[in-house]
Design a protein around this motif. Sequence first.
Motif, PDB file in Angstrom:
ATOM      1  N   ALA A 220       0.839  -1.086  -0.125  1.00  0.00           N
ATOM      2  CA  ALA A 220      -0.199  -0.087   0.047  1.00  0.00           C
ATOM      3  C   ALA A 220       0.879   1.260  -0.017  1.00  0.00           C
ATOM      4  N   ASN A 221       2.211   1.141   0.110  1.00  0.00           N
ATOM      5  CA  ASN A 221       3.027   2.545   0.503  1.00  0.00           C
ATOM      6  C   ASN A 221       4.026   2.358  -0.687  1.00  0.00           C
ATOM      7  N   ARG A 222       3.883   1.993  -1.898  1.00  0.00           N
ATOM      8  CA  ARG A 222       4.797   2.235  -2.886  1.00  0.00           C
ATOM      9  C   ARG A 222       5.083   3.818  -3.443  1.00  0.00           C
ATOM     10  N   SER A 223       6.531   3.996  -3.842  1.00  0.00           N
ATOM     11  CA  SER A 223       6.666   5.401  -3.967  1.00  0.00           C
ATOM     12  C   SER A 223       5.911   5.838  -5.194  1.00  0.00           C
ATOM     13  N   ARG A 224       5.531   4.703  -6.122  1.00  0.00           N
ATOM     14  CA  ARG A 224       5.114   5.069  -7.545  1.00  0.00           C
ATOM     15  C   ARG A 224       3.766   4.433  -7.694  1.00  0.00           C
ATOM     16  N   VAL A 225       2.904   5.257  -8.264  1.00  0.00           N
ATOM     17  CA  VAL A 225       1.359   4.652  -8.512  1.00  0.00           C
ATOM     18  C   VAL A 225       1.762   3.367  -9.220  1.00  0.00           C
TER      19      VAL A 225
ATOM     20  N   HIS B 287      -3.249  -2.122   6.585  1.00  0.00           N
ATOM     21  CA  HIS B 287      -3.033  -0.540   6.307  1.00  0.00           C
ATOM     22  C   HIS B 287      -4.255   0.246   6.830  1.00  0.00           C
TER      23      HIS B 287
ATOM     24  N   PHE C 102       5.425   2.934   8.613  1.00  0.00           N
ATOM     25  CA  PHE C 102       5.170   4.197   8.547  1.00  0.00           C
ATOM     26  C   PHE C 102       3.582   4.544   9.352  1.00  0.00           C
TER      27      PHE C 102
END
Lengths: 259, 259, 259, 259
Positions: A46-51, A82, A102
């Motif tokens: 759920a928290n990748r840097s890129r879509v 998440h 995070f």
Amino acid sequence: SSNFFLLSGPCAIEGETMALQIAERIVKITEDLKIPYIFKGSFKKANRSRVDSFTGIGDEKALKILRKVSETFDVPTVTDIHEVSDAEKAAEYVEVLQIPAFLVRQTDLVVAAAKTGRVVNLKKGQFMSPESMKHAVRKVTDSGNEQAIITDRGTMFGYQDMVVDFRGIPTMKQYAPVVLDVTHSLQQPNQASGVTGGRPELISTMARAGIAAGVDGLFMETHFDPANAKSDGANMLHLDLLEKLLTQLTALRTTINSL
Amino acid sequence: SSNFFLLSGPCAIEGETMALQIAERIVKITEDLKIPYIFKGSFKKANRSRVDSFTGIGDEKALKILRKVSETFDVPTVTDIHEVSDAEKAAEYVEVLQIPAFLVRQTDLVVAAAKTGRVVNLKKGQFMSPESMKHAVRKVTDSGNEQAIITDRGTMFGYQDMVVDFRGIPTMKQYAPVVLDVTHSLQQPNQASGVTGGRPELISTMARAGIAAGVDGLFMETHFDPANAKSDGANMLHLDLLEKLLTQLTALRTTINSL
Amino acid sequence: SSNFFLLSGPCAIEGETMALQIAERIVKITEDLKIPYIFKGSFKKANRSRVDSFTGIGDEKALKILRKVSETFDVPTVTDIHEVSDAEKAAEYVEVLQIPAFLVRQTDLVVAAAKTGRVVNLKKGQFMSPESMKHAVRKVTDSGNEQAIITDRGTMFGYQDMVVDFRGIPTMKQYAPVVLDVTHSLQQPNQASGVTGGRPELISTMARAGIAAGVDGLFMETHFDPANAKSDGANMLHLDLLEKLLTQLTALRTTINSL
Amino acid sequence: SSNFFLLSGPCAIEGETMALQIAERIVKITEDLKIPYIFKGSFKKANRSRVDSFTGIGDEKALKILRKVSETFDVPTVTDIHEVSDAEKAAEYVEVLQIPAFLVRQTDLVVAAAKTGRVVNLKKGQFMSPESMKHAVRKVTDSGNEQAIITDRGTMFGYQDMVVDFRGIPTMKQYAPVVLDVTHSLQQPNQASGVTGGRPELISTMARAGIAAGVDGLFMETHFDPANAKSDGANMLHLDLLEKLLTQLTALRTTINSL
């Protein structure tokens, strides 16, 4: 067992076959070494840097694979959640709910996880001190759940690097059992490409230092083919290297236990 | 010996009696454990935060005590130098010249130390990366001296804290033998009082992690009575605790050597 | 003048012609803008990462050029010193002695500089907190010299980056006049090449923020041809850009003074 | 208006009366100074360090107060969201949805906010580089929403401190309008008490430096009585100080615009 315990598996559940194959291999190794083992796999990233990064194969489908791993090999499993609504859903399938680093300050999420009665694995935020994990653990125990564990995955060091502060291990052991995440703690975030880097050649050094510093467990992601894994390929351990590493760490643990 | 080597002694040479007593005790312990031992003592403290901090008993007097320790117990000694003119002077009395962490970028000083032909112990600057120590070592070898060693005493982490980055140990071993300074790396600098703080209860954790990560040597300051030592009392190891610690670390090293 | 003061010039004195040409240009600009000006040039570079870096044209020769600049344009000059023996020598030629950031904890050096009676410019160590500069200033005043100034050139942020903490400016102004070194604070140290990097496109941003935060002075290195300068080329300001920058900063200072 | 814009209000909506009183005061000040104003208030505090910290007066109740502020004074409002399901709900009441710094890497949350069509205020994670905010902005634009803004609230510096890196402002302005959060960026996290500390005496310094460095907007929390506020009291600005501060900053902005 007096040995350390192990949370290990692929970063993400990419499919049933790969999950079962990886689990089978690790179960065999850990049985031989008397390492209590928990299969790890994310049902969603759920928290990748890129879509456009890989986010999963479908929540329900991935959770069912986790249950199948558990039933097939009689091992507990762990996955990360998440949102509050993930807690109950995932708790039907796995024995350990993991709070991502995070998100460990999100009270509602921690409390929702705690209230399922499952073990709650709190990842130390990259922005948190070892001492501040006391408050995260207290949110679990204040919810009537005594089964918190803490996993250290490193601390921000400048923008593009992380460092593991081994002083934190004895500190956090005052609050809950402590796990060292040896693969994520070698990540190098915020790279220009938008894809997190890593230094997998240092996995053995990190793991040895962790055992020597007294961790209760280790966390490491592994894969048959890290370079082609759908996420975190830069820092997973190749599965072929796992047996030798765990054998060495078990010897080290035996010595540590004897001191 | 296949054991790690040890640089140890009081922070500063406070007098002949204390130096000989500390040396005698450590020599006895290290002989039993087959730990190659180098007696450490500063002949001058040049970088105190405050002008009224203790700076020494006199350069010549302290250096002579270092020589006396060496002759009495047949051990090498190490002391730190701060100006080019110190290099030759100290080299007459000790076998190892140490470049303080704050000064390791001073080319003239490193070269002067190297040119004496003595072993040069380069402390990694708290502001330097492990990789950048390659350049410091090269200044020694470019001066015709192949006997550099590197000592890690931690890296700045915010203003008032330091962290040891164990990833740096395998990195720096590519350049020279690597020592972990377990007492200074637990310092907490820039405290409001102008006196550096410390966390001596973590010495054992640091030392164990260092041995596990593959260091060649350990550095630790010790004193009969740390609380009343004239410098660095906040983070020296009490001498009464040394034997047990070194015994445990020797057992750990034996296991590491066997892996 | 109610304007900020300026320490500026080339990183190193490379020769008489270049020093005089740079000085002439800056003197003209600063006279027009009523900026009190101090010509800056190092007579020796003592802390290069590599032994083959440029270290200077000869101490005496460089110091004489500094005096010639002073006499020709009737401006004070500043140079940095690295050993106790440099203090008296340099004090014969320049009005301001600068203690390099790596050396600001060396008590003997600070005291030697203070005892010459010259202004002492203390660079904040990259490893020091703003609050800890109080102790450095006290070493100057305890030596009977009331003319200390503090220059901030950034603080370590991870291994390969530095950050300026503008909170430190009001803090340090309690101890002495505060200067922001806008060119060195944009350095990026510990690069793989052994040569420090930089981000000169941010000089204007840093300088504006510094004036807004209330600094008393600015420090910036400048050169006719930064790319071919013998040291620190990566972060000097091109001399052709200086007039426009100082004009803008003077306007900003006028506003700040009026608030 | 060529002036900066302002996001300001209490940390949390504690009740209708306080919200309206604070809004009225700020509306009056910002109208006089031609500062485009957005009223800020959290409808829920979701990431407190301790489970017994104040979390809100009820979601619906707080959101309705936000709408009432908007209707009463004809100003847009902003609130922060923590779960995907918050996005649509909050979008019915406010014009700007804010993604908290800890959550800015949660793709689902950012996308959900973007899809409402509201302005999305992305707080830079304390663990993120300025450059990495490019990816966060792209998640908004890839969702068909061109109205992203970025707010910097500081970056972790050691465990218990944060620093604002002003180099990041021009960097992030390449991706979206940039706001400096002057009150949160003065926080000191991970304090032993479990309650975040702060340094409100530095608000003016931070804000001035931000305007000088070119920010498009400022964010600052304010309260009639910070010491008795239900959250973040340690670093809010007293409302009585706001008019003078904004007047000074407007003068500074006028100069910056003219350079």
